[in-house]
Design a protein around this motif. Sequence first.
Motif, PDB file in Angstrom:
ATOM      1  N   ALA A   1       2.334   1.882  -3.439  1.00  0.00           N
ATOM      2  CA  ALA A   1       1.405   1.870  -4.570  1.00  0.00           C
ATOM      3  C   ALA A   1       1.190   3.256  -5.149  1.00  0.00           C
ATOM      4  O   ALA A   1       0.063   3.716  -5.252  1.00  0.00           O
ATOM      5  CB  ALA A   1       0.084   1.256  -4.155  1.00  0.00           C
ATOM      6  N   ILE A   2       2.253   3.941  -5.544  1.00  0.00           N
ATOM      7  CA  ILE A   2       2.095   5.222  -6.230  1.00  0.00           C
ATOM      8  C   ILE A   2       1.595   4.933  -7.636  1.00  0.00           C
ATOM      9  O   ILE A   2       2.167   4.138  -8.358  1.00  0.00           O
ATOM     10  CB  ILE A   2       3.427   5.993  -6.250  1.00  0.00           C
ATOM     11  CG1 ILE A   2       3.764   6.383  -4.818  1.00  0.00           C
ATOM     12  CG2 ILE A   2       3.351   7.213  -7.158  1.00  0.00           C
ATOM     13  CD1 ILE A   2       5.063   7.117  -4.660  1.00  0.00           C
ATOM     14  N   GLY A   3       0.480   5.597  -7.984  1.00  0.00           N
ATOM     15  CA  GLY A   3      -0.153   5.285  -9.257  1.00  0.00           C
ATOM     16  C   GLY A   3      -1.272   4.279  -9.097  1.00  0.00           C
ATOM     17  O   GLY A   3      -1.845   3.799 -10.066  1.00  0.00           O
ATOM     18  N   GLY A   4      -1.594   3.941  -7.844  1.00  0.00           N
ATOM     19  CA  GLY A   4      -2.718   3.050  -7.591  1.00  0.00           C
ATOM     20  C   GLY A   4      -2.299   1.633  -7.291  1.00  0.00           C
ATOM     21  O   GLY A   4      -1.186   1.207  -7.619  1.00  0.00           O
ATOM     22  N   ALA A   5      -3.220   0.900  -6.654  1.00  0.00           N
ATOM     23  CA  ALA A   5      -2.923  -0.468  -6.241  1.00  0.00           C
ATOM     24  C   ALA A   5      -2.566  -1.351  -7.434  1.00  0.00           C
ATOM     25  O   ALA A   5      -1.802  -2.305  -7.315  1.00  0.00           O
ATOM     26  CB  ALA A   5      -4.119  -1.052  -5.490  1.00  0.00           C
TER      27      ALA A   5
ATOM     28  N   SER B   1      -2.238   3.895   3.123  1.00  0.00           N
ATOM     29  CA  SER B   1      -2.377   4.954   2.113  1.00  0.00           C
ATOM     30  C   SER B   1      -3.431   5.973   2.520  1.00  0.00           C
ATOM     31  O   SER B   1      -3.271   7.171   2.264  1.00  0.00           O
ATOM     32  CB  SER B   1      -2.693   4.357   0.745  1.00  0.00           C
ATOM     33  OG  SER B   1      -3.968   3.787   0.723  1.00  0.00           O
TER      34      SER B   1
ATOM     35  N   SER C   1       0.833  -1.206   0.000  1.00  0.00           N
ATOM     36  CA  SER C   1       0.000   0.000   0.000  1.00  0.00           C
ATOM     37  C   SER C   1       0.865   1.254   0.000  1.00  0.00           C
ATOM     38  O   SER C   1       0.569   2.237  -0.691  1.00  0.00           O
ATOM     39  CB  SER C   1      -0.912  -0.019   1.220  1.00  0.00           C
ATOM     40  OG  SER C   1      -1.587   1.199   1.390  1.00  0.00           O
ATOM     41  N   VAL C   2       1.950   1.224   0.775  1.00  0.00           N
ATOM     42  CA  VAL C   2       2.837   2.389   0.854  1.00  0.00           C
ATOM     43  C   VAL C   2       3.576   2.590  -0.472  1.00  0.00           C
ATOM     44  O   VAL C   2       3.939   3.697  -0.842  1.00  0.00           O
ATOM     45  CB  VAL C   2       3.839   2.213   2.013  1.00  0.00           C
ATOM     46  CG1 VAL C   2       4.718   3.437   2.157  1.00  0.00           C
ATOM     47  CG2 VAL C   2       3.100   1.964   3.306  1.00  0.00           C
TER      48      VAL C   2
ATOM     49  N   LEU D   1      -5.630  -0.448   2.466  1.00  0.00           N
ATOM     50  CA  LEU D   1      -6.197   0.885   2.678  1.00  0.00           C
ATOM     51  C   LEU D   1      -5.577   1.657   3.830  1.00  0.00           C
ATOM     52  O   LEU D   1      -5.391   2.865   3.735  1.00  0.00           O
ATOM     53  CB  LEU D   1      -7.713   0.781   2.912  1.00  0.00           C
ATOM     54  CG  LEU D   1      -8.526   0.554   1.648  1.00  0.00           C
ATOM     55  CD1 LEU D   1      -9.977   0.284   1.991  1.00  0.00           C
ATOM     56  CD2 LEU D   1      -8.430   1.770   0.727  1.00  0.00           C
TER      57      LEU D   1
ATOM     58  N   LEU E   1      -9.342  -0.790  -7.222  1.00  0.00           N
ATOM     59  CA  LEU E   1      -8.719  -1.339  -6.020  1.00  0.00           C
ATOM     60  C   LEU E   1      -9.401  -2.620  -5.556  1.00  0.00           C
ATOM     61  O   LEU E   1      -8.766  -3.490  -4.949  1.00  0.00           O
ATOM     62  CB  LEU E   1      -8.804  -0.302  -4.893  1.00  0.00           C
ATOM     63  CG  LEU E   1      -8.643  -0.849  -3.471  1.00  0.00           C
ATOM     64  CD1 LEU E   1      -7.164  -1.050  -3.180  1.00  0.00           C
ATOM     65  CD2 LEU E   1      -9.269   0.056  -2.446  1.00  0.00           C
TER      66      LEU E   1
END
Lengths: 186, 191
Positions: A30-34, A99, A27-28, A96, A72
């Motif tokens: 996940a830049i650009g979404g999961a 983030s 989650s940490v 969740l 997600l």
Amino acid sequence: MNAILFGPGLLTHADLWAMCLHFMLLSVLAIGGAITTTPEMSRYVVGERGWLSDAQFTASVALAQAAPGPNLLFVAVIGWNVAGLAGVAATMIGSLLPSTTLALLATRWGAQHQQTLAVRAFKAGMAPLTIGMLLATGWVLTEPLRGHVATAGLVAVAVVFILYTRLSPLWPIAIGAVVGALGYLG
Amino acid sequence: MNEGAPPRLREPASPGELFRAFNALALQGFGGVLPVAQRVLVEQRNWLTREQFVEVLSLGQVLPGPNIVNMALMIGDRFFGLRGAAAALLGLLCAPLLIVLLLAALYGQLSGIPAVAGALRGMGAVSAGLIIATALKVMPTLEGNPLGRPLAGLMVLLSALAIGWWRVPLVWVVLGLGAVSMALAAWRMQR
């Protein structure tokens, strides 16, 4: 009942906690979404732990993409297939919690410092990149369908609906479903 | 595309209204919720201007986590603090979660039908078009950008190519191109 709560029963309590922690870590990152962490997720769930097959993993992602709501939710389907509702709780809370906490902290910090040059430069500098990212996302999503004339037509229909009408996007989606069901996209 | 003077901004009356709005937009969002979010939050409810929508999305996408989830939290927090953030997040996730789990339970029976697979492909093409259209819709917000039109346009083009064509990971686009773009904006604003 047990199948609903715990799925196929492959996982011990310790496994569930480990999965939750692993998803927290992702989650940490996940830049650009999961969805950007799917390669690592598949490595963990399929390769390292063997809780799902490759085909099950891919089908989980595709299923969530087809359903309404945030993409997600594919992590919920993975959790469900691995360990029923307990798995859903583990993957969703894991994905969740970190983030959402970060997002809240960041938005409050930004609101308090909105007059500073750094925040104003961020907003102005990132705006064109955000729009570029949207264009790129749309382009990438057409990739599996590019060989078909109908694809270009459906993309055009969607663009016209959004730019020139105030109707719900559900309408072009329904048109796409009908065109696809009739077999125009292979 | 230009619809004259933007209508006055409104605010949601309660966290309950936030919940209902996000629930409604999530349920219309096949293959991505962003296009519906733009339509509902900016055009129908007038809770945000297009500029604010792009700002919230900018922050939402550089932070980890799905950008629509981050957006829901930020918009909810802006109006009602933590309660608003929770209401928007739950509205976004609850009903779609139930639906997707139901589909997962039924998947085995549905996936073999060719019409179903075809319909999914058609919906995929449309959702791609919806995202492209949303980009075109918010493009005019760049008019007032301190970068100026040519530079802002160049940044749109470069970021689209980097992500969509050369497939550079988003982190590097933000750290590289993003840093350049922010530095240019800061420089322009100081002059």
